[in-house]
Motif scaffolding. Structure first.
Motif, mmCIF file in Angstrom:
data_model
loop_
_atom_site.group_PDB
_atom_site.id
_atom_site.type_symbol
_atom_site.label_atom_id
_atom_site.label_comp_id
_atom_site.label_asym_id
_atom_site.label_seq_id
_atom_site.Cartn_x
_atom_site.Cartn_y
_atom_site.Cartn_z
ATOM 1 N N ASP A 55 0.798 -1.206 0.000
ATOM 2 C CA ASP A 55 0.000 0.000 0.000
ATOM 3 C C ASP A 55 0.838 1.266 0.000
ATOM 4 O O ASP A 55 0.295 2.357 -0.073
ATOM 5 C CB ASP A 55 -0.966 0.030 1.199
ATOM 6 N N THR A 182 -8.206 2.994 7.922
ATOM 7 C CA THR A 182 -7.110 2.072 8.197
ATOM 8 C C THR A 182 -5.761 2.723 8.015
ATOM 9 O O THR A 182 -4.767 2.035 7.902
ATOM 10 C CB THR A 182 -7.199 0.861 7.263
ATOM 11 N N GLU A 186 -2.407 0.684 8.499
ATOM 12 C CA GLU A 186 -1.560 0.392 7.357
ATOM 13 C C GLU A 186 -0.163 0.931 7.572
ATOM 14 O O GLU A 186 0.822 0.340 7.146
ATOM 15 C CB GLU A 186 -2.175 0.975 6.093
ATOM 16 N N SER A 189 1.444 -1.584 9.744
ATOM 17 C CA SER A 189 1.678 -2.852 9.084
ATOM 18 C C SER A 189 2.821 -2.777 8.105
ATOM 19 O O SER A 189 3.436 -3.780 7.789
ATOM 20 C CB SER A 189 0.403 -3.308 8.354
ATOM 21 N N THR A 207 -3.059 -8.120 -1.486
ATOM 22 C CA THR A 207 -3.710 -6.820 -1.395
ATOM 23 C C THR A 207 -3.878 -6.460 0.069
ATOM 24 O O THR A 207 -3.884 -7.325 0.942
ATOM 25 C CB THR A 207 -5.086 -6.816 -2.078
ATOM 26 N N SER A 208 -3.990 -5.179 0.314
ATOM 27 C CA SER A 208 -4.421 -4.721 1.633
ATOM 28 C C SER A 208 -5.572 -3.738 1.477
ATOM 29 O O SER A 208 -6.006 -3.133 2.448
ATOM 30 C CB SER A 208 -3.260 -4.056 2.381
ATOM 31 N N ASP A 209 -6.073 -3.587 0.229
ATOM 32 C CA ASP A 209 -7.102 -2.595 -0.063
ATOM 33 C C ASP A 209 -8.230 -3.147 -0.929
ATOM 34 O O ASP A 209 -8.822 -2.416 -1.698
ATOM 35 C CB ASP A 209 -6.484 -1.379 -0.769
ATOM 36 N N LYS A 225 2.119 -7.655 8.013
ATOM 37 C CA LYS A 225 0.840 -7.546 8.718
ATOM 38 C C LYS A 225 -0.154 -6.775 7.860
ATOM 39 O O LYS A 225 0.167 -5.745 7.284
ATOM 40 C CB LYS A 225 1.052 -6.841 10.050
ATOM 41 N N GLY A 226 -1.379 -7.293 7.785
ATOM 42 C CA GLY A 226 -2.415 -6.646 6.998
ATOM 43 C C GLY A 226 -2.513 -7.155 5.584
ATOM 44 O O GLY A 226 -3.482 -6.849 4.888
ATOM 45 N N TYR A 227 -1.547 -7.950 5.127
ATOM 46 C CA TYR A 227 -1.607 -8.502 3.781
ATOM 47 C C TYR A 227 -2.693 -9.572 3.713
ATOM 48 O O TYR A 227 -2.788 -10.443 4.572
ATOM 49 C CB TYR A 227 -0.280 -9.129 3.399
ATOM 50 N N GLN A 228 -3.486 -9.531 2.639
ATOM 51 C CA GLN A 228 -4.433 -10.586 2.317
ATOM 52 C C GLN A 228 -3.878 -11.343 1.121
ATOM 53 O O GLN A 228 -3.655 -10.753 0.066
ATOM 54 C CB GLN A 228 -5.818 -10.007 2.018
ATOM 55 N N GLU A 255 -5.318 -14.080 5.531
ATOM 56 C CA GLU A 255 -4.944 -12.729 5.951
ATOM 57 C C GLU A 255 -4.019 -12.799 7.162
ATOM 58 O O GLU A 255 -4.278 -13.526 8.122
ATOM 59 C CB GLU A 255 -6.171 -11.900 6.297
#
Length: 562
Positions: A55, A182, A186, A189, A207-209, A225-228, A255
């Motif tokens: 991001d 977020t 973010e 993360s 993605t994180s968004d 952290k926060g990655y999908q 995630e």
């Protein structure tokens, strides 16, 4: 006699003034070039380091200057390749917040003092025990300005446990949906490395968004952290996640959430399957299923290998956007043993046993004679094997995923088209599947597309919403009936609410996609296809329709008892 002297003086003054005016832009341009070199140097730093969070990547921020600099930068460049007169700007880049503006260069008057101050701040920000990349060394993959080190060995585990003491994730974010606010999360993360993508030949999207920001993740990239993480069908990426190794089965969404005070990671398997192993005895993982359910699993030794599968379940005949959903949760223990705990409930599962945790309190573990195929090998057909290299070649780090699959679904090779359509069902791009239902040239893919759409709306309300919007946008008035036929049916609705009558009626519709979906449903309900071909003329369809009408009159269009 003074006249020549005065004239000469005036001419000299004019010439001098003209020269000063001409040389003034040159100096200004030199200053602009200096500014540009700083921005390029910063961009090169960002592109060379795989630790820059998705991001915060300049390629996603839309800054044309930085994006152009990235395109001209090779991943092998080190800090020594960047202009040496601007080292402070390189060091301070990781401290910048995630914005869409370019990196501002220091003014000429304050460049010296600002450089000294930034150099001092950057030196303070470097973690203890780590050094910067020099001209005689390769860039350290995943090096970040924080106290974390890349996972994958036992050494970073202790670092994570000692330095990453953060609160457990309580945001309750839904899969692939952007939270309302977020920015702070973010930002945090971006500096918390939890693992690494180990596979060199498998596709993993990140993605994180949300869906529209899905990107291809290059091999050996850091996982933060926060990655999908989305594994596409037929692919099986391997991840190193702190004390664990994870094989993510194709068609799964994982995630990375957080670490607790003891350094135990929390992950959310929204749907799909994964094979989990640990690097040391007693490796513990928090497995979040939903906002209300988190299961803690402890792999008792390094010989333990378990398979975890999670699949959302919706009530047939109910709108999946609004209906309550449950989860089928199964833990297969292939070797070793695992302890599980949820709230006050706990248990032990030994090798060769399956523990179902979909409903609480759970039943006792069941023994299985042979492990499911997905636990021990990748299941892929010969046609898919031929399509995989094509998909792998088209997906690029700097290219939108949706654009790549728009190209793939137009390929003439049927195996490539089929795999591309399957993948579209996971990236939230449903237009090709909806259009295929009304395309006579796609008759070989009708049943698969209908199944993919049906399975998609059960995964999560966000998928269901996107399927509905695609159908309504592409089919207008017929969209309501088409979307309803994807929900599934119950015997109560078929026999007592006229739904069986409607399905048989749609077999004679003028719209091809209505005929396709009604026949797909009737085959699944009755187990009888009657050689009905939706793309044939009405006269050739009439015999099959009559046979379904006979079943309807007998009240036999219903699901058989299980």
């Amino acid at each position: 006699r003074w006249l020549p002297i005065v004239a000469t003086t005036l001419v000299a003054a004019v010439v001098t003034g003209v020269l000063l005016i001409l040389f003034e832009p040159t100096a200004s341009s030199k200053k602009q070039n200096g500014d540009g070199s700083i921005a390029k140097s910063d961009s090169q730093d960002s592109a060379a380091s795989p630790s820059v969070p998705l991001d915060q990547s300049p390629a996603l921020q839309g800054d044309s200057t930085i994006s152009e600099a990235i395109e001209n930068t090779s991943p092998e460049k080190t800090v020594a390749d960047t202009p040496q007169e601007n080292p402070p700007a390189q060091k301070s880049l990781p401290q910048e917040s995630s914005t869409t503006e370019g990196v501002a260069a220091p003014s000429a008057e304050n460049s010296s003092s600002a450089s000294n101050e930034e150099e001092q701040l950057s030196s303070d920000a470097l973690p203890s025990g780590e050094t910067e990349t020099t001209s005689n060394s390769e860039p350290v993959p995943g090096a970040t300005v924080n106290n974390n080190k890349p996972s994958g060995t036992e050494e970073p585990i202790g670092t994570e446990k000692s330095s990453l003491n953060t609160e457990a994730d309580t945001s309750g974010r839904d899969p692939l949906i952007v939270p309302e606010d977020t920015s702070a999360e973010e930002s945090e993360s971006g500096s918390q490395v939890l693992g690494r993508l180990v596979s060199d030949d498998q596709i993993l999207l990140v993605t994180s968004d949300g869906f529209d920001q899905l990107r291809y993740l290059p091999p050996q990239s850091n996982l933060k952290k926060g990655y999908q993480l989305l594994a596409l069908p037929t692919f099986r990426p391997n991840l190193s996640l702190l004390a664990f190794t994870v094989e993510l089965e194709g068609g799964s969404l994982l995630e990375l959430l957080d670490l607790d005070e003891g350094g135990t990671p929390t992950v959310q398997l929204s749907y799909g399957r994964m094979v989990l192993r640990t690097n040391f005895d007693g490796g513990t993982l928090h497995l979040k299923i939903s906002n209300t359910r988190t299961i803690t699993v402890t792999l008792n030794n390094t010989e333990t290998a378990i398979g975890v599968e999670v699949f959302p379940r919706t009530t047939p005949g109910k709108d999946p956007e609004t209906a309550d959903s449950e989860h089928a949760i199964n833990i297969y223990v292939h070797s070793g043993s695992v302890n599980w705990q949820e709230s006050t409930l706990q248990g032990v599962v030994e090798a060769g046993q399956l523990q179902g945790l979909g409903r609480m309190p759970p039943l006792e573990p069941e023994s299985f004679s042979s492990a499911p195929d997905w636990l021990t090998k990748v299941k892929i057909s010969n046609l898919e094997k031929r399509a995989v290299p094509v998909v792998r070649d088209v997906l690029q780090e700097d290219r939108p995923v949706k654009l790549s699959f728009q190209e793939l679904v137009e390929k003439r090779r049927q195996e490539v088209k089929r795999l591309a359509l399957r993948c579209c069902a996971y990236i939230g791009y449903f237009d090709p599947l909806v259009e295929a239902l009304g395309d006579e040239n796609m008759n070989k893919h009708w049943d698969n597309c209908a199944t993919d759409l049906h399975e998609s709306i059960k995964r999560h309300p966000e998928y269901a919403r996107r399927v509905r919007e695609s159908i309504e946008r592409l089919r207008n008035d017929q969209g309501v009936d088409l979307y309803r036929m994807l929900w599934g049916y119950t015997n109560e609705g078929l026999l007592n609410q006229g739904q069986a009558d409607q399905l048989v009626e749609f077999l004679s519709s003028e719209d091809l996609d209505l005929r396709v979906l009604s026949h797909w449903n009737l085959k699944n309900i009755t187990g009888k296809g009657y050689t009905f071909q939706p793309n044939k003329s009405e006269s050739k369809r009439r015999v099959s329709v009559k046979r379904y009408e006979v079943l309807l009159k007998k009240g036999e269009i219903k699901f058989a008892p299980k």
